[in-house]
Design an enzyme around this catalytic site. Structure first.
Site, PDB file in Angstrom:
ATOM      1  N   ASP A  30      17.640  15.414  62.541  1.00 41.33           N
ATOM      2  CA  ASP A  30      17.785  14.122  63.210  1.00 41.33           C
ATOM      3  C   ASP A  30      18.484  13.141  62.271  1.00 41.33           C
ATOM      4  OD1 ASP A  30      16.135  12.687  65.803  1.00 41.33           O
ATOM      5  OD2 ASP A  30      16.972  11.358  64.273  1.00 41.33           O
ATOM      6  N   ILE A  31      19.382  12.334  62.831  1.00 43.69           N
ATOM      7  CA  ILE A  31      20.172  11.411  62.020  1.00 43.69           C
ATOM      8  C   ILE A  31      19.319  10.270  61.459  1.00 43.69           C
ATOM      9  CG2 ILE A  31      20.958   9.774  63.797  1.00 43.69           C
ATOM     10  CD1 ILE A  31      23.840  10.327  62.731  1.00 43.69           C
ATOM     11  N   ASN A  86      10.774  14.191  74.830  1.00 44.73           N
ATOM     12  CA  ASN A  86      10.720  12.979  75.638  1.00 44.73           C
ATOM     13  C   ASN A  86      11.549  13.194  76.905  1.00 44.73           C
ATOM     14  OD1 ASN A  86       9.203  11.557  73.670  1.00 44.73           O
ATOM     15  ND2 ASN A  86      11.077  11.166  72.504  1.00 44.73           N
ATOM     16  N   GLN A  93      13.179   8.902  76.583  1.00 39.87           N
ATOM     17  CA  GLN A  93      14.343   9.737  76.247  1.00 39.87           C
ATOM     18  C   GLN A  93      15.588   8.871  76.114  1.00 39.87           C
ATOM     19  OE1 GLN A  93      15.200  12.805  79.142  1.00 39.87           O
ATOM     20  NE2 GLN A  93      16.823  13.709  77.890  1.00 39.87           N
ATOM     21  N   HIS A  99      16.146  17.884  74.270  1.00 40.26           N
ATOM     22  CA  HIS A  99      15.970  18.159  72.842  1.00 40.26           C
ATOM     23  C   HIS A  99      14.497  18.096  72.497  1.00 40.26           C
ATOM     24  CE1 HIS A  99      16.716  13.863  73.461  1.00 40.26           C
ATOM     25  NE2 HIS A  99      15.874  13.637  72.455  1.00 40.26           N
TER      26      HIS A  99
HETATM   27  P1  5GP Z   1      15.012  10.706  72.133  1.00 38.75           P
HETATM   28  O1  5GP Z   1      14.496   9.295  72.038  1.00 38.75           O
HETATM   29  O2  5GP Z   1      16.104  10.845  73.158  1.00 38.75           O
HETATM   30  O3  5GP Z   1      13.889  11.697  72.335  1.00 38.75           O
HETATM   31  O4  5GP Z   1      15.585  11.052  70.712  1.00 38.75           O
HETATM   32  C1  5GP Z   1      16.939  11.041  70.400  1.00 38.75           C
HETATM   33  C2  5GP Z   1      17.044  11.362  68.932  1.00 38.75           C
HETATM   34  O5  5GP Z   1      18.372  11.709  68.640  1.00 38.75           O
HETATM   35  C3  5GP Z   1      16.665  10.207  67.999  1.00 38.75           C
HETATM   36  O6  5GP Z   1      15.605  10.615  67.140  1.00 38.75           O
HETATM   37  C4  5GP Z   1      17.962   9.929  67.247  1.00 38.75           C
HETATM   38  O7  5GP Z   1      17.745   9.569  65.898  1.00 38.75           O
HETATM   39  C5  5GP Z   1      18.704  11.228  67.372  1.00 38.75           C
HETATM   40  N1  5GP Z   1      20.156  11.102  67.355  1.00 38.75           N
HETATM   41  C6  5GP Z   1      20.898  10.237  68.090  1.00 38.75           C
HETATM   42  N2  5GP Z   1      22.200  10.417  67.846  1.00 38.75           N
HETATM   43  C7  5GP Z   1      22.299  11.428  66.942  1.00 38.75           C
HETATM   44  C8  5GP Z   1      23.415  12.059  66.307  1.00 38.75           C
HETATM   45  O8  5GP Z   1      24.584  11.740  66.519  1.00 38.75           O
HETATM   46  N3  5GP Z   1      23.124  13.054  65.429  1.00 38.75           N
HETATM   47  C9  5GP Z   1      21.836  13.430  65.150  1.00 38.75           C
HETATM   48  N4  5GP Z   1      21.671  14.425  64.279  1.00 38.75           N
HETATM   49  N5  5GP Z   1      20.773  12.858  65.756  1.00 38.75           N
HETATM   50  C10 5GP Z   1      20.991  11.863  66.634  1.00 38.75           C
END
Ligand code: 5GP
Ligand code: ZN
Length: 115
Positions: A30-31, A86, A93, A99
């Site tokens: 995760d970034i 999520n 999400q 993911h």
């Molecule tokens: P969500 O809230 O959709 O469950 O989580 C999305 C996740 O994706 C977040 O933890 C966010 O830090 C991660 N994320 C968003 N953009 C990128 C990206 O470009 N690269 C990586 N490696 N992670 C990302």
């Protein structure tokens, strides 16, 4: 899915710190890690969310679960981890490609939900 962020990572159009890849799934760091270990495990095929998943997705969704422990151990979370998916606006999400977060480290992750 031309503009989907995670589809672009799958196609190699955007960089990611990959930690696992097989014919069905990709996993990368995760970034913005929330814990020392924070990996995202995604299906290579675009599935918008679990709300859109169908019977045809059973194998890939199963694979995501099956590879999680190996990834957690490899990344430095040998004694367990938390897996989080999520879904939709209620689930929080943000990226609309399924993911699974695998989070852990040497310390307990903490309470499951904020009270
Ligand atoms: P969500 O809230 O959709 O469950 O989580 C999305 C996740 O994706 C977040 O933890 C966010 O830090 C991660 N994320 C968003 N953009 C990128 C990206 O470009 N690269 C990586 N490696 N992670 C990302
Ligand atoms: Zn996608």
């Amino acid at each position: 899915m031309q503009d989907c962020l995670f589809c672009r990572i799958v196609r190699g159009e955007l960089p990611a710190a990959k930690v696992h890849e097989d014919e069905l799934v990709l996993a990368f760091k995760d970034i913005q890690p929330q814990r020392p270990v924070h990996v995202l495990v995604i299906p290579k095929k675009h599935i918008t969310s679990l709300a859109q998943a169908t019977e045809d997705d059973t194998e890939v969704l199963g694979r995501m679960l099956v590879v999680a422990n190996r990834i957690a151990v490899d990344q430095g979370s040998p004694d367990g981890f938390r897996s989080i998916i999520n879904t939709g606006s209620i689930g929080g999400q943000e990226v609309m490609h399924v993911h699974m977060h695998v989070v852990g480290g040497q310390e307990p992750v903490g309470p499951m939900l904020k009270r």
